[in-house]
Design an enzyme around this catalytic site. Structure first.
Site, PDB file in Angstrom:
ATOM      1  N   GLY A  31      67.438  19.439  21.501  1.00 19.25           N
ATOM      2  CA  GLY A  31      67.895  20.681  20.878  1.00 19.25           C
ATOM      3  C   GLY A  31      68.263  20.493  19.422  1.00 19.25           C
ATOM      4  N   HIS A  37      60.990  18.945  14.683  1.00 15.13           N
ATOM      5  CA  HIS A  37      60.630  19.407  16.030  1.00 15.13           C
ATOM      6  C   HIS A  37      59.547  20.476  15.965  1.00 15.13           C
ATOM      7  CE1 HIS A  37      64.990  18.233  16.897  1.00 15.13           C
ATOM      8  NE2 HIS A  37      64.294  17.473  17.719  1.00 15.13           N
TER       9      HIS A  37
END
Ligand code: PAF
Length: 282
Positions: A31, A37
């Site tokens: 996360g 990402h």
């Protein structure tokens, strides 16, 4: 975009997708999603029919005195970013779902993960391989995308996939850097502006090492390691954990001569309480 918390639901969904012939791409994350990402998600989108992003801060890869308790979380913003990027499923299980009471099976890669970060974080890669194998079993990916910034993690996972005949391709996305050169990491959120400036000496020093090899023709491992260590220690608040030149695929330390294209230089350092890592191909 679907959000799934249950292991069973995720697994039966993935089995269904695979049996209908869909290629599944997995991007495992903890996360606090950033440009790094998102670039891995883009790679997965190009290569797979369905992209699953897992968001799970994995307790087993943190040592007892590490930052598990304060690891940054931003689930709502993460879900928005995933939806914008065209992710199909976010798998966001709880710790109890992933590690129910009585959990006692761990996966340990014993070679590639032994040096570098494996020395100062002795149980880290055991936690990473365990959670990744679980994620692979739950989401059944045809391909899984990891970031080159965690070069040793990539090598450990690639080795596990080979050793355990896991039917998934490991794809490595390049390190994303800010305009200032700092490798983007969720842990950069811990840095103050002043620390951010000091952290830049990691990427600057790596570029210097790359220049020594590629432009000045230096081949001596000892000389490059000494120069990198010296330059890092000029930033007074950086405490160097390691500087090592290793084979880019096996993480085996280079002995005397640097072979351009084969080796990389890896560094880890503490900046106050923040552990930073970075690497560059030589
Ligand atoms: O790189 C990470 O964020 C984690 O180590 C991973 C691969 C998601 C496993 O928890």
């Amino acid at each position: 975009m679907q959000t799934i918390q249950s292991v069973n639901e995720m697994q039966s969904h993935a089995i269904g997708l695979r049996s209908s012939g869909r290629l599944i791409g997995l991007v495992p994350t903890m996360g606090c999603l950033h440009e790094g990402h998102l670039s891995l998600i883009d790679i997965a989108k190009e290569r797979a029919d369905k992209v699953i992003v897992s968001i799970f801060v994995n307790p087993t890869q943190f040592g007892p005195s590490e930052d598990f308790g304060r690891y940054p979380k931003s689930l709502e913003a993460d879900l928005e970013k995933c939806a914008e990027r065209g992710v199909d499923i976010v798998f966001n299980p709880s710790a109890a779902e992933m590690y129910p009471q009585g959990f006692s099976t761990y996966v340990n890669e014993e070679d590639v993960g032994a040096g570098l970060c494996g020395i100062s974080r002795p149980s880290h890669f055991r936690g990473v391989t365990t959670v990744c194998l679980k994620l692979f079993n739950i989401t059944r990916p045809d391909l899984a995308v990891f970031g080159q910034k965690d070069a040793q993690q990539c090598a450990v996972i690639q080795k596990m996939v080979t050793d355990l005949n896991i039917p998934a391709e490991v794809i490595i996305g390049e390190t994303k850097r800010g305009d200032d050169g700092l490798a983007i990491s969720s842990r950069n959120r811990y840095l103050t502006n002043t620390q951010n400036e000091e952290a830049l000496s990691l990427s600057k020093t790596l570029l210097m090492a790359q220049k020594m090899v590629h432009e000045d023709g230096v081949r001596s491992v000892d000389r490059v390691v000494a120069e990198v260590t010296h330059h890092l220690s000029i930033a007074r608040s950086l405490r160097v954990i390691y500087v090592q030149i290793v084979d880019r695929l096996t993480m085996e330390p280079a002995s005397r001569e640097i072979e351009p294209g084969k080796h990389m230089v890896c560094v880890a350092a503490w900046l106050d309480q923040t552990r930073l890592i970075d690497n560059i191909a030589l």
